[in-house]
Design an enzyme around this catalytic site. Structure first.
Site: not given
Ligand code: GLN
Length: 308
Positions: A67, A262, A70, A192, A244
């Site tokens: 993420s 993650v 993003k 994505y 988050y």
């Molecule tokens: N690719 C992960 C997902 O969609 C990204 C989540 C993250 O890094 N918090 O679950």
């Protein structure tokens, strides 16, 4: 000019002070490929806006940035679409998990912010609408603005995530029903999953994100990535939404805008001073690197360099 601080020594002190209690959490096994990572990895890299480098441990080893990417897709979408993006995705903290579906129902398919999965999927939908070859052009943008031509997707991780991506599949379909996904759901998810699969080292992440510490200009390549107002806004969003349902805790403990993934990576920015990335794969219950947060908390406590 950043005050002369021996960050290297600070990193050493922090890591040598770790106890068994700091070794908590689990790697993100819900994406099977990520479950294979050695949980003991630990990398730290900090670069000042004057381009002085400080590193520790596995800071040159590439890992799945997940993420963290993003922020880069949002940067490109903002460059292309400008403020119209905010009709499709909000700028408010979610206070819920990164892959949560609940708010979408009440808020009619408009995700709270671009960093929860739903928001990042809408940003991917925007890129699919605006670009001829979104996967290629997104990667080119990241390579160009970071000045690192070797940055790439990891197709094994993207595939692994696609196979187990039931929640993200639910999110994209739910938003499509509300009219907030304009393209084919599979096409959007393909972008994505590839975005999340990008691999970079701590050092590379810092180089790619240094523009957020320097009013939108990458001090390494001297290119304007984005204008200073948008750079400010991206930092604001990272501050409020980068972690988050733990964004408050991160602000409370660390006091810098940042973004987690993650894969166990966290990037944090001190506008005007530096950018730092930490990688430690064991995650806490909110999906954020346990040790990564601890390292950053201690860095800002010891140096007194938080934005607050
Ligand atoms: N690719 C992960 C997902 O969609 C990204 C989540 C993250 O890094 N918090 O679950």
């Amino acid at each position: 000019m950043t005050d002369a601080i021996d960050y290297q020594e600070i990193f050493r002190e922090i890591v040598s002070g770790f106890t068994d209690a700091d070794d908590r959490g689990d790697v993100a096994a819900y994406i099977p490929e990520l479950g294979k990572i050695d949980p003991r990895k630990l990398g730290i890299h900090l670069t000042t806006v004057e381009q002085i480098h400080y590193s520790f441990g596995d800071s040159d080893e590439k890992f799945s940035i997940q993420s963290i990417a993003k922020v880069l897709s949002l940067t490109l979408a903002l460059k292309i679409l400008g403020k119209d993006i905010w009709t499709r995705v909000g700028v408010e903290p979610s206070g819920s998990a990164f892959n949560s579906l609940v708010q979408l129902e009440y808020e009619k398919g408009i995700p709270r912010n671009p960093f929860i999965n739903a928001g990042a999927i809408v940003v991917c939908d925007i890129l699919v609408s605006c670009l001829t070859d979104p996967k290629v052009e997104l990667l080119e943008f990241i390579r160009e603005t970071s000045g690192i031509p070797t940055i790439d997707y990891c197709s094994t991780v993207a595939e692994s995530e696609k196979r187990m991506g039931f929640r993200n599949i639910a999110l994209v379909n739910f938003m499509k029903d509300f009219g907030n996904i304009h393209n084919d759901a599979d096409l959007v998810l393909d972008l994505y999953f590839h975005l999340c699969s990008i691999e970079m080292s701590c050092k590379e992440i810092v180089q790619a994100f240094l523009f957020l510490a320097a009013d939108g200009i990458n001090p390494v390549t001297k290119t304007t990535v984005i204008n200073s107002q948008r750079s400010k806004r991206i930092n604001s969003l990272m501050q409020m939404c980068g972690f988050y349902d733990e964004a408050g805790e991160f602000a409370f403990r660390v006091g810098l805008p940042g973004k987690s993934g993650v894969g166990g990576g966290i990037v944090a920015v001190h506008p005007g001073k530096f950018c730092i990335a930490v990688w430690s794969p064991k995650l806490n219950e909110n999906g954020n690197s346990h040790k990564g947060m601890k390292v950053l908390e201690e860095v800002t406590t010891k140096t007194k360099f938080s934005i607050f």
